[in-house]
Write a protein that holds these residues in place. Sequence first.
Motif, PDB file in Angstrom:
ATOM      1  N   GLY A   1      76.617  80.963  42.094  1.00 45.74           N
ATOM      2  CA  GLY A   1      77.405  80.139  41.197  1.00 45.74           C
ATOM      3  C   GLY A   1      76.986  79.508  40.260  1.00 45.74           C
ATOM      4  O   GLY A   1      77.262  79.482  39.029  1.00 45.74           O
ATOM      5  N   ILE A   2      75.954  78.800  40.462  1.00 48.39           N
ATOM      6  CA  ILE A   2      75.354  77.993  39.553  1.00 48.39           C
ATOM      7  C   ILE A   2      74.600  78.713  38.584  1.00 48.39           C
ATOM      8  O   ILE A   2      74.762  78.346  37.333  1.00 48.39           O
ATOM      9  N   VAL A   3      74.090  79.817  38.769  1.00 46.63           N
ATOM     10  CA  VAL A   3      73.521  80.773  37.885  1.00 46.63           C
ATOM     11  C   VAL A   3      74.454  81.279  37.059  1.00 46.63           C
ATOM     12  O   VAL A   3      74.506  81.236  35.863  1.00 46.63           O
ATOM     13  N   ALA A   4      75.599  81.756  37.670  1.00 47.98           N
ATOM     14  CA  ALA A   4      76.594  82.275  36.745  1.00 47.98           C
ATOM     15  C   ALA A   4      77.294  81.211  35.769  1.00 47.98           C
ATOM     16  O   ALA A   4      77.791  81.677  34.523  1.00 47.98           O
ATOM     17  N   LEU A   5      77.593  80.027  36.275  1.00 47.11           N
ATOM     18  CA  LEU A   5      77.976  79.029  35.527  1.00 47.11           C
ATOM     19  C   LEU A   5      77.204  78.786  34.339  1.00 47.11           C
ATOM     20  O   LEU A   5      77.930  78.413  33.273  1.00 47.11           O
ATOM     21  N   HIS A   6      75.797  78.701  34.344  1.00 46.77           N
ATOM     22  CA  HIS A   6      75.111  78.363  33.276  1.00 46.77           C
ATOM     23  C   HIS A   6      75.081  79.570  32.554  1.00 46.77           C
ATOM     24  O   HIS A   6      74.882  79.185  31.229  1.00 46.77           O
ATOM     25  N   THR A   7      74.913  80.829  32.920  1.00 49.09           N
ATOM     26  CA  THR A   7      74.807  81.726  31.818  1.00 49.09           C
ATOM     27  C   THR A   7      76.240  81.797  30.925  1.00 49.09           C
ATOM     28  O   THR A   7      76.174  82.158  29.788  1.00 49.09           O
ATOM     29  N   THR A   8      77.369  81.495  31.734  1.00 47.49           N
ATOM     30  CA  THR A   8      78.517  81.471  30.968  1.00 47.49           C
ATOM     31  C   THR A   8      78.761  80.530  29.980  1.00 47.49           C
ATOM     32  O   THR A   8      79.309  80.513  29.036  1.00 47.49           O
ATOM     33  N   LYS A   9      77.834  79.462  30.244  1.00 47.24           N
ATOM     34  CA  LYS A   9      77.788  78.306  29.368  1.00 47.24           C
ATOM     35  C   LYS A   9      76.931  78.460  28.066  1.00 47.24           C
ATOM     36  O   LYS A   9      76.693  77.707  27.263  1.00 47.24           O
TER      37      LYS A   9
END
Length: 238
Positions: free
Chosen positions: A27-35
Amino acid sequence: MMDNAYPQVDLLAFGAHPDDVEIGAGGIVALHTTKGFSVAICDLTDGELSSNGDVNTRRKEADHAGEILGLSQRYRLGFPDRGLDGSDQQIHAMVALIRKLQPRVVLAPHWEDRHPDHIACSQMVREAVFDAAIRKKATQNGEAPHRVQHLYFYFINHTGKADMIVDVSSVYSRKKDAILAFESQFVPGDGRVNTPLNNPTYLSMVDGRDRNWGYQIGVTHGEGLVSIQPISMKSLIE
């Protein structure tokens, strides 16, 4: 995804095996790529001793998971599964990657876990992050020193008291999809043996843990991180 390019990244997440990062920090990985941040994962081994699947299958699954999470790159250091011995050769390879990618943040498995490789990976990342900043610590190709700003540890098979909980509610479906991309590991099927990972209670545990962390900060899902250094804040009120 190619393994031979070395663009700088904002966040580099290490795992002992393909799927470790997805379980603990997907989730942390996906959150940061989304940003819009650039994120890479480094698998120390190919998980070749896993009861199900094989190296080629795991690599294809890992690449698919990386696409779901929006990775900039995925690296494989090719260390032997159950052979993470923290040798100079292994640490030097990790130091070289950190120096080439120059991440601001590095993630590693928590040092308490049922799998010895996760414990070894945790210690090795800590050593590599430390050595990467030492000016007189040479690597084979002479990469310049790099000081990581933050090192955080994520949980895989266990849970514990988190120093920080990240709200991953908005991207949690991507985390679940990335984990399930490793079908050989998490989905029972013909020719596959029963393992703790493909027991239905395992993914329920992961979801329940993330829901519990989310509950603690008033959201649906969170991921917990631990820091060995004090977490700096400029003010208690933004």
